[in-house]
Design a protein around this motif. Structure first.
Motif, PDB file in Angstrom:
ATOM      1  N   HIS A   1       0.816  -1.224   0.000  1.00 35.62           N
ATOM      2  CA  HIS A   1       0.000   0.000   0.000  1.00 35.62           C
ATOM      3  C   HIS A   1       0.848   1.273   0.000  1.00 35.62           C
ATOM      4  CE1 HIS A   1      -3.545  -2.403   0.461  1.00 35.62           C
ATOM      5  NE2 HIS A   1      -3.216  -2.846   1.658  1.00 35.62           N
TER       6      HIS A   1
ATOM      7  N   ARG B   1     -10.667 -14.240   7.413  1.00 34.48           N
ATOM      8  CA  ARG B   1     -11.059 -13.039   6.662  1.00 34.48           C
ATOM      9  C   ARG B   1     -12.584 -12.841   6.747  1.00 34.48           C
ATOM     10  NH1 ARG B   1      -7.583  -9.085   4.553  1.00 34.48           N
ATOM     11  NH2 ARG B   1      -9.039  -8.819   2.825  1.00 34.48           N
TER      12      ARG B   1
ATOM     13  N   HIS C   1      -6.169  -6.976  11.603  1.00 33.60           N
ATOM     14  CA  HIS C   1      -5.606  -7.349  10.302  1.00 33.60           C
ATOM     15  C   HIS C   1      -5.645  -8.870  10.159  1.00 33.60           C
ATOM     16  CE1 HIS C   1      -2.807  -7.856   6.950  1.00 33.60           C
ATOM     17  NE2 HIS C   1      -2.304  -8.850   7.655  1.00 33.60           N
TER      18      HIS C   1
ATOM     19  N   ASP D   1      -4.486 -12.212   3.573  1.00 39.58           N
ATOM     20  CA  ASP D   1      -5.551 -12.405   2.585  1.00 39.58           C
ATOM     21  C   ASP D   1      -5.361 -13.610   1.658  1.00 39.58           C
ATOM     22  OD1 ASP D   1      -3.536 -11.450   0.953  1.00 39.58           O
ATOM     23  OD2 ASP D   1      -4.543  -9.570   0.453  1.00 39.58           O
TER      24      ASP D   1
END
Ligand code: DAT
Ligand code: MG
Length: 172
Positions: A75, A108, A138, A141
């Motif tokens: 990011h 997730r 967090h 993923d």
């Protein structure tokens, strides 16, 4: 190794060899400084325990800027990067590794959408957060990011391999 099952458990002739060879999946989860400050650590750990996942690594960390920047490297070019890094280093964070079949995708789902206002009730972000920049937790993923994040946050010797005696009651 075949898990030990109490003798009174009727397995209906089904053995454990179907999952003996499966290597258990691991994911990296972190309760961000907002979750720690708001006293949600116990609540969040409870959810993953109750689901049937196993904790294999746990530490409270005052994160360095360098570690926060590496963790969120993908990011780096995004407009929110600086605020995100400053937030992650703003207080203690609880770093965790959890293990279990399908734990990456399942965690997730349990975490919910990135923007808590879009996260379903029943998810962690859906139940406890209202803002994308303060979304509590967090979770890795995908398998590749899970592996990368686990080795970024934990040394091998900080992870404990163990088998829960409840396993025979969790997987058929
Ligand atoms: P997730 O944490 O759901 O994997 P992500 O990887 O897309 O989401 O983003 C990492 C974190 O960056 C996210 O938890 C919160 C922050 N973030 C993402 N998008 C943002 C945005 N548009 N504005 C502010 N913060 C954002
Ligand atoms: Mg992400």
């Amino acid at each position: 190794m075949v898990p030990k099952v109490p003798e009174h458990v009727n397995l209906n002739g089904v053995g454990f060899d179907q999952f003996e060879e499966k290597s258990l999946e691991r994911t990296f989860l972190a309760i961000k400084p907002d979750g720690v400050q708001r006293g949600l650590v116990g609540e969040i750990i409870s959810r993953f325990e109750a689901k049937g996942f196993a904790l294999v690594g746990l530490k409270l960390v005052q994160v360095s800027r360098e570690l926060a920047e590496s963790h969120y490297d993908v990011h780096r070019e995004r407009p929110f990067f600086a605020d995100l890094v400053n937030f992650i280093i703003s207080g203690p964070l609880l770093a965790m590794v959890w293990e279990g079949d399908g734990v990456i995708a399942s965690a997730r789902k349990m975490i919910g959408a990135t923007n808590p206002l879009n996260a379903e009730p029943g998810t962690i972000r859906g139940d406890f957060a209202v803002s994308i920049g303060r979304n509590i937790i967090h979770g890795s993923d995908a398998p590749e990011t899970a592996q990368k994040e686990i080795s970024l946050w934990f040394k091998d010797e900080e992870l404990v391999s163990w088998e829960s005696t409840a396993k025979a009651w969790l997987v058929e």
